[in-house]
Design an enzyme around this catalytic site. Structure first.
Site, PDB file in Angstrom:
ATOM      1  N   HIS A   9       0.823  -1.214   0.000  1.00 35.05           N
ATOM      2  CA  HIS A   9       0.000   0.000   0.000  1.00 35.05           C
ATOM      3  C   HIS A   9       0.858   1.266   0.000  1.00 35.05           C
ATOM      4  O   HIS A   9       2.048   1.256   0.360  1.00 35.05           O
ATOM      5  CB  HIS A   9      -0.916   0.009   1.228  1.00 35.05           C
ATOM      6  CG  HIS A   9      -0.176   0.020   2.535  1.00 35.05           C
ATOM      7  ND1 HIS A   9       0.371   1.158   3.092  1.00 35.05           N
ATOM      8  CD2 HIS A   9       0.124  -0.982   3.411  1.00 35.05           C
ATOM      9  CE1 HIS A   9       0.955   0.885   4.237  1.00 35.05           C
ATOM     10  NE2 HIS A   9       0.821  -0.432   4.453  1.00 35.05           N
ATOM     11  N   ARG A  60      -6.026   0.997   4.222  1.00 36.85           N
ATOM     12  CA  ARG A  60      -4.875   1.525   3.496  1.00 36.85           C
ATOM     13  C   ARG A  60      -4.532   0.655   2.299  1.00 36.85           C
ATOM     14  O   ARG A  60      -4.028   1.162   1.285  1.00 36.85           O
ATOM     15  CB  ARG A  60      -3.671   1.689   4.438  1.00 36.85           C
ATOM     16  CG  ARG A  60      -3.183   0.439   5.162  1.00 36.85           C
ATOM     17  CD  ARG A  60      -2.215   0.839   6.263  1.00 36.85           C
ATOM     18  NE  ARG A  60      -1.592  -0.260   6.977  1.00 36.85           N
ATOM     19  CZ  ARG A  60      -2.103  -0.856   8.040  1.00 36.85           C
ATOM     20  NH1 ARG A  60      -3.295  -0.485   8.504  1.00 36.85           N
ATOM     21  NH2 ARG A  60      -1.436  -1.817   8.656  1.00 36.85           N
ATOM     22  N   GLU A  87      -1.511  -6.945   7.752  1.00 40.18           N
ATOM     23  CA  GLU A  87      -0.153  -6.722   8.222  1.00 40.18           C
ATOM     24  C   GLU A  87       0.142  -7.604   9.439  1.00 40.18           C
ATOM     25  O   GLU A  87      -0.778  -8.085  10.113  1.00 40.18           O
ATOM     26  CB  GLU A  87       0.017  -5.241   8.573  1.00 40.18           C
ATOM     27  CG  GLU A  87       1.358  -4.816   9.176  1.00 40.18           C
ATOM     28  CD  GLU A  87       2.553  -5.113   8.280  1.00 40.18           C
ATOM     29  OE1 GLU A  87       2.870  -6.308   8.115  1.00 40.18           O
ATOM     30  OE2 GLU A  87       3.177  -4.163   7.783  1.00 40.18           O
ATOM     31  N   HIS A 182       0.558  -5.533   2.622  1.00 42.69           N
ATOM     32  CA  HIS A 182       1.364  -4.771   3.575  1.00 42.69           C
ATOM     33  C   HIS A 182       2.822  -5.227   3.505  1.00 42.69           C
ATOM     34  O   HIS A 182       3.130  -6.244   2.881  1.00 42.69           O
ATOM     35  CB  HIS A 182       0.831  -4.982   4.991  1.00 42.69           C
ATOM     36  CG  HIS A 182      -0.615  -4.677   5.137  1.00 42.69           C
ATOM     37  ND1 HIS A 182      -1.087  -3.465   5.586  1.00 42.69           N
ATOM     38  CD2 HIS A 182      -1.720  -5.431   4.874  1.00 42.69           C
ATOM     39  CE1 HIS A 182      -2.410  -3.479   5.599  1.00 42.69           C
ATOM     40  NE2 HIS A 182      -2.818  -4.657   5.177  1.00 42.69           N
TER      41      HIS A 182
END
Length: 240
Positions: A9, A60, A87, A182
């Site tokens: 991202h 995100r 993440e 992520h």
């Protein structure tokens, strides 16, 4: 076989503030939005097209994926979002600045938490309001499956389940796949694709914001080619 492209991202608000983000749902900065758009333009200019996209369940990544496919004029492709692409969970470090954590625990320990393959941060309390089991988005998942803090090794194991169940079968159908994810879940995917990479090399694998990592695979999902698309002003978050 088709292409597999993995993109971290764009810069998030907590990336900018150098805070441990993990599973906290933090949005992109203006710069992060531009990074995602540049990734989309680079993919379009490279002539890469997609049949399907995968994302985590954090905004995100979801917003970055929107911006990438918007720039590519392919917002119609199916998208599958799953928590196993989230993440790495930073446990009790979540939300804290790196400087504060270094002041409490020392730079060597923080480096080990950030770059050690098997090192877990202090766990988040189960009663913490931010614990995944207390969030509605994870309400259908058994609480004992959801992490309260993870090492990179834990993240690889968690991502591997989704890789084998959902991503690998699609790749074997000759589909072009985009995974927007992520920093540490990208490292996990790299480990699954490149199992001969050492633990230390995986933990230190460079993951810049918004830079597409392009794999060309054979029918057995062996790597024929791996390259990063050139992106101007590419940056990595120092928190990772």
């Amino acid at each position: 076989m088709g292409n597999l492209v993995i993109v971290r991202h764009g810069e998030s608000q907590w990336n900018q503030q150098n805070r441990f983000t993990g599973w906290t749902d933090i949005d992109l900065t203006d710069n992060g939005q531009q990074q995602a758009r540049r990734a989309g333009r680079a993919l379009a200019e490279a002539g890469i097209r997609f049949d399907l996209a995968f994302t985590s369940v954090l905004k995100r990544v979801i917003r970055s994926q929107w911006l990438i496919v918007d720039e590519m004029d392919c917002m119609y492709i199916p998208v599958i979002s799953h928590w196993r692409l989230n993440e790495r969970h930073y446990g009790a470090l979540t939300g804290r600045s790196r400087a504060d954590v270094i002041a409490e625990f020392g730079e060597d320990q923080v480096w080990e938490w950030r770059r050690g393959y098997a090192s877990r941060p202090p766990l988040m309390d189960r009663q913490d309001a931010r614990a995944p089991a207390r969030e509605s988005r994870y309400r259908d998942i058994a609480p004992d499956v959801l992490p309260l803090g993870e090492s990179l090794e834990d993240t690889v194991a968690r991502v591997q389940v989704f890789w084998q169940e959902a991503i690998e079968p699609v790749l074997r159908q000759d589909k072009n796949v985009l995974i927007c994810t992520h920093g540490n879940s990208q490292r996990a995917l790299v480990r699954l694709l490149e199992p001969r990479m050492s633990d230390a090399d995986v933990a230190r694998f460079d993951v810049p914001n918004g830079v597409p990592l392009v794999y060309r695979l054979d029918r057995d999902l062996r790597i024929l080619d791996r390259r990063s698309l050139p992106i101007a002003e590419a940056t990595s978050s120092s928190i990772l």
